[in-house]
Design an enzyme around this catalytic site. Sequence first.
Site, PDB file in Angstrom:
ATOM      1  N   ARG A 147       3.833  46.599 -17.115  1.00 48.61           N
ATOM      2  CA  ARG A 147       3.314  46.513 -18.157  1.00 48.61           C
ATOM      3  C   ARG A 147       1.618  46.866 -17.868  1.00 48.61           C
ATOM      4  NH1 ARG A 147       4.723  41.790 -21.915  1.00 48.61           N
ATOM      5  NH2 ARG A 147       2.942  42.686 -23.084  1.00 48.61           N
TER       6      ARG A 147
ATOM      7  N   TYR B 153     -36.835  50.367  -4.345  1.00 54.33           N
ATOM      8  CA  TYR B 153     -35.889  50.151  -3.676  1.00 54.33           C
ATOM      9  C   TYR B 153     -36.199  49.161  -2.429  1.00 54.33           C
ATOM     10  CZ  TYR B 153     -31.851  50.036  -0.677  1.00 54.33           C
ATOM     11  OH  TYR B 153     -30.786  49.440   0.254  1.00 54.33           O
TER      12      TYR B 153
ATOM     13  N   ARG C 276     -50.586  60.132   5.136  1.00 53.33           N
ATOM     14  CA  ARG C 276     -50.482  61.304   4.104  1.00 53.33           C
ATOM     15  C   ARG C 276     -51.393  62.273   4.599  1.00 53.33           C
ATOM     16  NH1 ARG C 276     -52.861  57.777  -0.779  1.00 53.33           N
ATOM     17  NH2 ARG C 276     -55.009  58.171  -0.441  1.00 53.33           N
TER      18      ARG C 276
ATOM     19  N   ASN D 238     -47.512  42.362  -3.111  1.00 53.79           N
ATOM     20  CA  ASN D 238     -47.434  43.326  -4.241  1.00 53.79           C
ATOM     21  C   ASN D 238     -46.882  44.730  -3.757  1.00 53.79           C
ATOM     22  OD1 ASN D 238     -48.690  43.645  -7.332  1.00 53.79           O
ATOM     23  ND2 ASN D 238     -48.661  45.787  -6.243  1.00 53.79           N
TER      24      ASN D 238
ATOM     25  N   LYS E 195     -31.902  44.313  -2.151  1.00 56.37           N
ATOM     26  CA  LYS E 195     -30.625  44.366  -1.587  1.00 56.37           C
ATOM     27  C   LYS E 195     -30.971  43.680  -0.225  1.00 56.37           C
ATOM     28  CE  LYS E 195     -28.654  46.690   1.536  1.00 56.37           C
ATOM     29  NZ  LYS E 195     -28.369  46.749   2.828  1.00 56.37           N
TER      30      LYS E 195
ATOM     31  N   ALA F 152     -45.149  50.796  -7.529  1.00 59.58           N
ATOM     32  CA  ALA F 152     -44.257  51.558  -8.108  1.00 59.58           C
ATOM     33  C   ALA F 152     -43.782  52.581  -7.179  1.00 59.58           C
ATOM     34  CB  ALA F 152     -44.515  52.221  -9.536  1.00 59.58           C
TER      35      ALA F 152
ATOM     36  N   GLY G 250      10.168  30.288 -25.528  1.00 62.40           N
ATOM     37  CA  GLY G 250      11.065  29.301 -25.678  1.00 62.40           C
ATOM     38  C   GLY G 250      10.482  28.285 -26.416  1.00 62.40           C
TER      39      GLY G 250
ATOM     40  N   ASN H 202       7.200  26.493 -25.116  1.00 59.76           N
ATOM     41  CA  ASN H 202       7.285  26.117 -23.679  1.00 59.76           C
ATOM     42  C   ASN H 202       6.202  26.930 -22.924  1.00 59.76           C
ATOM     43  OD1 ASN H 202       7.559  25.382 -21.145  1.00 59.76           O
ATOM     44  ND2 ASN H 202       9.491  26.875 -20.858  1.00 59.76           N
TER      45      ASN H 202
ATOM     46  N   ASN I 255     -34.068  52.150   4.946  1.00 59.06           N
ATOM     47  CA  ASN I 255     -33.535  51.224   5.791  1.00 59.06           C
ATOM     48  C   ASN I 255     -32.237  52.066   6.470  1.00 59.06           C
ATOM     49  OD1 ASN I 255     -31.985  51.778   3.419  1.00 59.06           O
ATOM     50  ND2 ASN I 255     -31.144  49.521   3.562  1.00 59.06           N
TER      51      ASN I 255
END
Length: 458
Positions: free
Chosen positions: A24, A359, A433, A370, A344, A373, A150, A180, A379
């Site tokens: 089911r 991430y 950069r 700190n 993670k 953003a 039952g 039961n 990784n």
Amino acid sequence: MTDLVSKPARPRAAVILAAGQGTRMKSPTPKVLHKLAGRTLTDHAIDAAQNLGCERIVVVVGAHSPQVGESVRKRLGAGSTVIQDPPMGTGHAVLAAKDALADFEGDVVVTYADCPLTTAGVIAPLFQVLAEGADVAVLGFEAADPTGYGRLVLGPDNLLLSIVEEKEADAATKQVKACNSGVMAADRATLFGILADVRNDNAKGEYYLTDVVGLANGRGMTARAAFAPETSVQGVNAQAELAAAEAVWQAARRKALMAEGVTMPAPDTVHLSWDTQIAGGVTIEPFVVFGPGVSVASGAVIKAFSHLEGAVVGEGALIGPYARLRPGAEIGAEAHIGNFVEVKKVKVGAGAKANHLSYLGDGSVGEKANIGAGTIFCNYDGFDKFETHVGKGAFIGSNSALVAPVRVGDGAMTGSGSVITKDVEDGALALGRAEQTVKAGWAAKFRALKQAKKDNKA
């Protein structure tokens, strides 16, 4: 969440019935390997047996679902399963465990892998019934609608005269609301001795475990019932019933946490796992999901729409909104993990902040560092994982990519938009950069040229 009972006076064993096909559920996953609160139904039943102090646990499985036996043996070891093949009723299923318990002396309880809310605390009164002199103890409940169950035919002081299955019941017996649950306890020799006399001359042609009660009475033995709330013995046979059991479990666990001082403004929207640990003084905002393996220390705030799994959150930490903590995330005291930040396998030091769109995977972030953003811990090279370590008090400029393996030293900084591929010494500034070039008047000339081409086409 534990449900330990006191150490038993007599040895205890459990026979857990898990041989049903579960058709089911309409799922390729065997019924008893479906999960409630992040834990399989079978594991919930094993938890209950262990919390009862059962020194032997035998799980009866079916030949049709080898995954069930594999899952049990992975947890309990070889010899913890027996096969019922073919299935011929509950009495026949319990008899399949007879040889596995042949050398056991003590009380045996029969439980069901598809009843995840039947905890040790629910079952424990059966052993008290046995201790008070009964030969057989049965767990019953008062059903709001007894149809299909039952019925327990009772005498004074919950003396159990017989259990009558629905298909065998007459009109008067069908009016009985004492039902039961299927859970039964007896001395090992008594249980298997009576089961040897059970016959299958009934409407289903099966060997009913419930016939033990009538046979016990016929031998001059005593059977008694103990009672539990209906919700604590409800079974799971279909997806809707699994969801209903989940709702009962979640509501009870949320209530218990709030009683311990956890603040939940919208508790019905918070989803917990079987082992979620939340200290008093924590605030959990709406729509937070806890996967397995999470602990949260006092004073922390888990803001709305966050997902945590396999993570440790320290005192006073701020998580979210819309944060994701994955396995191995360790968030220090007073640290901030903010909007759309994923962590993670990273240890984040006390007072560190990663407030926006980042991430952080594999490594560490030092105290009071700190993370700007858009920062990414790069990784993975397509084959292996490498670590990134950010030192104490370091400042990572927005939109930085830290290409592991790499270390940014204590108090160091990276310029916004940098790609950092080499270690940065303590207190240094790293810029990765291209130098900005400005061409005066170029944009105006470009627009004029494009507009002229557009006008010519017109």
